[in-house]
Motif scaffolding. Structure first.
Motif, PDB file in Angstrom:
ATOM      1  N   HIS A   1       0.862  -1.191   0.000  1.00 30.95           N
ATOM      2  CA  HIS A   1       0.000   0.000   0.000  1.00 30.95           C
ATOM      3  C   HIS A   1       0.898   1.241   0.000  1.00 30.95           C
ATOM      4  O   HIS A   1       0.910   2.008   0.966  1.00 30.95           O
TER       5      HIS A   1
ATOM      6  N   ASP B   1       0.852   4.148  -1.257  1.00 28.61           N
ATOM      7  CA  ASP B   1       0.289   5.496  -1.172  1.00 28.61           C
ATOM      8  C   ASP B   1      -0.458   5.748   0.133  1.00 28.61           C
ATOM      9  O   ASP B   1      -0.813   6.899   0.423  1.00 28.61           O
ATOM     10  N   GLU B   2      -0.737   4.718   0.911  1.00 34.35           N
ATOM     11  CA  GLU B   2      -1.474   4.910   2.158  1.00 34.35           C
ATOM     12  C   GLU B   2      -0.567   5.420   3.259  1.00 34.35           C
ATOM     13  O   GLU B   2       0.630   5.124   3.289  1.00 34.35           O
ATOM     14  N   ARG B   3      -1.170   6.171   4.171  1.00 32.72           N
ATOM     15  CA  ARG B   3      -0.424   6.692   5.306  1.00 32.72           C
ATOM     16  C   ARG B   3      -1.198   6.460   6.602  1.00 32.72           C
ATOM     17  O   ARG B   3      -2.419   6.613   6.651  1.00 32.72           O
TER      18      ARG B   3
ATOM     19  N   ARG C   1       3.993  -1.907   5.368  1.00 33.33           N
ATOM     20  CA  ARG C   1       3.130  -2.011   4.188  1.00 33.33           C
ATOM     21  C   ARG C   1       2.490  -0.678   3.796  1.00 33.33           C
ATOM     22  O   ARG C   1       1.865  -0.578   2.755  1.00 33.33           O
ATOM     23  N   ARG C   2       2.587   0.307   4.676  1.00 32.25           N
ATOM     24  CA  ARG C   2       2.102   1.659   4.350  1.00 32.25           C
ATOM     25  C   ARG C   2       2.980   2.658   5.092  1.00 32.25           C
ATOM     26  O   ARG C   2       3.661   2.314   6.062  1.00 32.25           O
TER      27      ARG C   2
ATOM     28  N   SER D   1      -4.690  -4.866   5.315  1.00 35.81           N
ATOM     29  CA  SER D   1      -5.639  -3.841   4.901  1.00 35.81           C
ATOM     30  C   SER D   1      -6.202  -3.145   6.134  1.00 35.81           C
ATOM     31  O   SER D   1      -6.391  -3.766   7.175  1.00 35.81           O
TER      32      SER D   1
END
Length: 442
Positions: free
Chosen positions: A237, A239-241, A282-283, A428
Motif C-alpha cells: 500500500h 500510497d497509504e499513510r 506495508r504503508r 488492509s
C-alpha cells in the motif's frame, strides 16, 4: 491455525519486541519530555510555542525532511485580565479563557449567580435570574462519560442572557483553571477560569464582581503544522499513510506537561523507533505535530480542510497521542468507528498491555477532526473515567513535569507502538471504516 500461521505470528511478535525493547531503553523519551516542559506553556502565538516548534523540527529532521505547513487559526492576544470582588476590591485568582470576549476598558460590574455544576438544564431552569449576571459554574473532570464541557456551559449561559461566565476549579491550593472559550473571534461574553478559593469568596448573598479583560482578536493568525513523512519500503500500500499526531501547544499557567508534552515526546520516540524499520512496513507513516489544538481544535481542523482531497484520501488511520501519563491506564477513544477498538486492543496485546475502549466520538483532541472527514481516528489517553488521577490537574498551574511518572509515559509509548505496528503492517485497514448507512448516507 496452521503451523505456518503460528510461525508467522511468532516472527511478527519477535520483530515487534525489538521495537518495544528499543523504546524501553530510549533515554531520549524522558529527556525530550523534560526539554519540552522547559519551553514553558507553549500557548499558540507566543515565543514559547515558536521555540518549541523549532526544537521539535530539529529533533525530527534527523529522520527526514520536516515540512512546516503554515496553518491559519482564530488568534487572540490578552494584554490584561483582572477579576475583583466588590465592594472590598479584593483581587481574585483568575485567568481569561483562551479567545474570550473582551470587556470595555473600564470593565464591567456584575452580580454573581452561583449555579453549582452549571449544566445547560440548570442554566435554563434558572430562567430570568441568569440575565445580566456573572454566572458561576464548576469545572468538571474533562475525560469522563459524564462530563459537561465548559464550552457547552458557556454557550448555554450566553444564550440565556448571562453577561459573563466564571468557571471554578474545584480543588483548593491549585489556582485557577484555563481552557478555550471556542469563540473564534465571533460574538461572545467575557469568560474566566477561577480558583477554588475565588469561588468560595463569591459564594455569598449579594456577591458582585468587576471583570476587566483587554486585548485584541487576531483573525489572520497563523501557526505551523510540522509534518514528517516516512514512506513504506514494501509495495503493498505505497500510497497509504498512518498519521501519528500530537499537539505542541498548551496553556501559559505552567509547563503543559501532561497536556501535551507527554504526547509529543512519545511521538518523537516512536519516529525514532520506526524510521529505521519502514522498509518492512506495508504503508507509510506521517508524523504530524499540530498547534492551536487548545483553541477548540482550530489548528488541525484548518490544516485538514486545506489539504488536497487525494492527500486526505491516502490517510488510512489517525493515531493521536494526547495526555499519555497521569495514570497507568490507557484508553482508546475510537470516534464512533465500531471496529477500531478491537484493532487497537490487538496492538496493545502485541505490546503485552491492556487498553480500554470508548466508542462514542469525543471532540476533545485532534483525532475528532480526522473523524469528521471519515478517516478512522483514535485518541490514546491516560486516566479516562479516573477523576482522582493526576489528569484532574490539566489546565491548571499544577500541570508540570512533577505530575508525570516516567514509567507511565514509557509504558504508554510502548503500548502506542503496538497499535502503530499493527496499523503499518496490516494487510488492509479498509475494514476500520464504518459501513455506509442504508440509502447511501455516511
Amino acid at each position: 491455525m496452521t503451523r505456518d500461521d503460528i510461525g508467522a505470528q511468532a516472527a511478527e511478535q519477535a520483530a515487534f519486541d525489538e521495537v518495544a525493547a528499543r523504546l524501553r531503553r530510549d533515554e531520549e523519551l524522558w529527556t525530550d519530555f523534560q526539554a519540552l516542559c522547559r519551553h514553558g506553556g507553549r500557548m499558540a502565538g507566543t515565543a514559547s510555542e515558536r521555540a518549541a516548534q523549532d526544537w521539535c523540527e530539529q529533533q525530527l529532521s534527523v529522520f527526514g525532511t520536516v515540512a512546516r505547513e503554515s496553518t491559519p487559526y482564530a488568534g487572540w492576544r490578552c494584554d490584561h485580565a483582572v477579576l475583583t470582588r466588590l465592594p472590598d476590591g479584593r483581587q481574585l485568582e483568575a485567568v481569561p479563557l483562551l479567545g474570550t470576549a473582551f470587556t470595555p476598558e473600564e470593565g464591567i460590574e456584575l452580580p454573581v449567580l452561583d449555579l453549582g455544576r452549571g449544566t445547560p438544564d440548570m442554566i435554563t431552569a434558572a430562567g430570568d435570574a441568569v440575565r445580566g449576571h456573572a454566572v458561576m459554574v464548576q469545572h468538571e473532570y474533562p475525560f469522563s462519560t459524564r462530563t459537561v464541557h465548559r464550552r457547552v456551559k458557556l454557550a448555554a449561559a450566553q444564550q440565556a442572557g448571562a453577561a459573563a461566565l466564571l468557571v471554578v476549579q474545584p480543588e483548593a491550593g491549585i489556582g485557577p483553571v484555563s481552557g478555550s472559550s471556542g469563540r473564534g473571534g465571533g460574538p461572545g461574553i467575557p469568560a474566566m477560569g477561577i480558583s477554588a478559593e475565588a469561588g468560595l469568596a463569591l459564594r455569598q448573598p449579594g456577591a458582585r464582581v468587576r471583570l476587566c479583560i483587554g486585548g485584541e482578536d487576531l483573525p489572520q493568525a497563523r501557526t505551523d503544522t510540522l509534518v514528517l513523512d516516512l514512506p513504506a519500503g514494501q509495495a503493498a500500500h505505497p500510497d497509504e499513510r498512518v498519521v501519528l499526531s500530537a499537539h505542541i501547544d498548551g496553556h501559559p499557567l505552567a509547563e503543559s506537561a501532561l497536556d501535551n508534552a507527554t504526547g509529543v515526546a512519545a511521538a518523537m520516540a516512536l519516529a525514532r523507533a520506526f524510521a529505521p524499520r519502514m522498509h518492512v512496513m506495508r504503508r507509510g507513516l506521517t508524523v504530524c505535530l499540530f498547534s492551536a489544538e487548545e483553541w477548540a481544535l482550530n489548528g488541525s481542523r484548518e490544516w485538514l480542510a486545506a489539504l488536497p482531497q487525494a492527500r486526505r484520501a491516502a490517510m488510512a488511520l489517525n493515531v493521536n497521542l494526547d495526555s499519555l501519563a497521569g495514570s497507568p491506564r490507557l484508553t482508546a477513544l475510537t470516534s464512533g468507528f465500531e471496529r477500531l477498538g478491537g484493532f487497537a486492543r490487538s496492538g496493545a496485546s502485541l505490546a503485552g498491555g491492556d487498553l480500554g475502549v470508548h466508542l462514542p466520538l469525543m471532540s476533545n483532541s485532534d483525532h475528532a477532526n480526522f473523524a469528521a472527514w471519515g478517516i478512522p481516528a483514535l485518541r490514546l489517553i491516560a486516566g479516562f473515567d479516573e477523576p482522582d488521577s493526576a489528569l484532574r490537574l490539566l489546565l491548571t498551574p499544577a500541570d508540570t513535569r512533577a505530575l508525570v511518572d516516567q514509567g507511565h509515559l514509557r509504558g504508554a509509548t510502548v503500548l502506542a507502538a503496538g497499535v502503530l505496528w499493527r496499523a503499518l503492517r496490516a494487510d488492509s485497514l479498509g475494514g476500520l471504516r464504518n459501513e455506509p448507512a442504508p440509502g447511501g448516507g455516511a
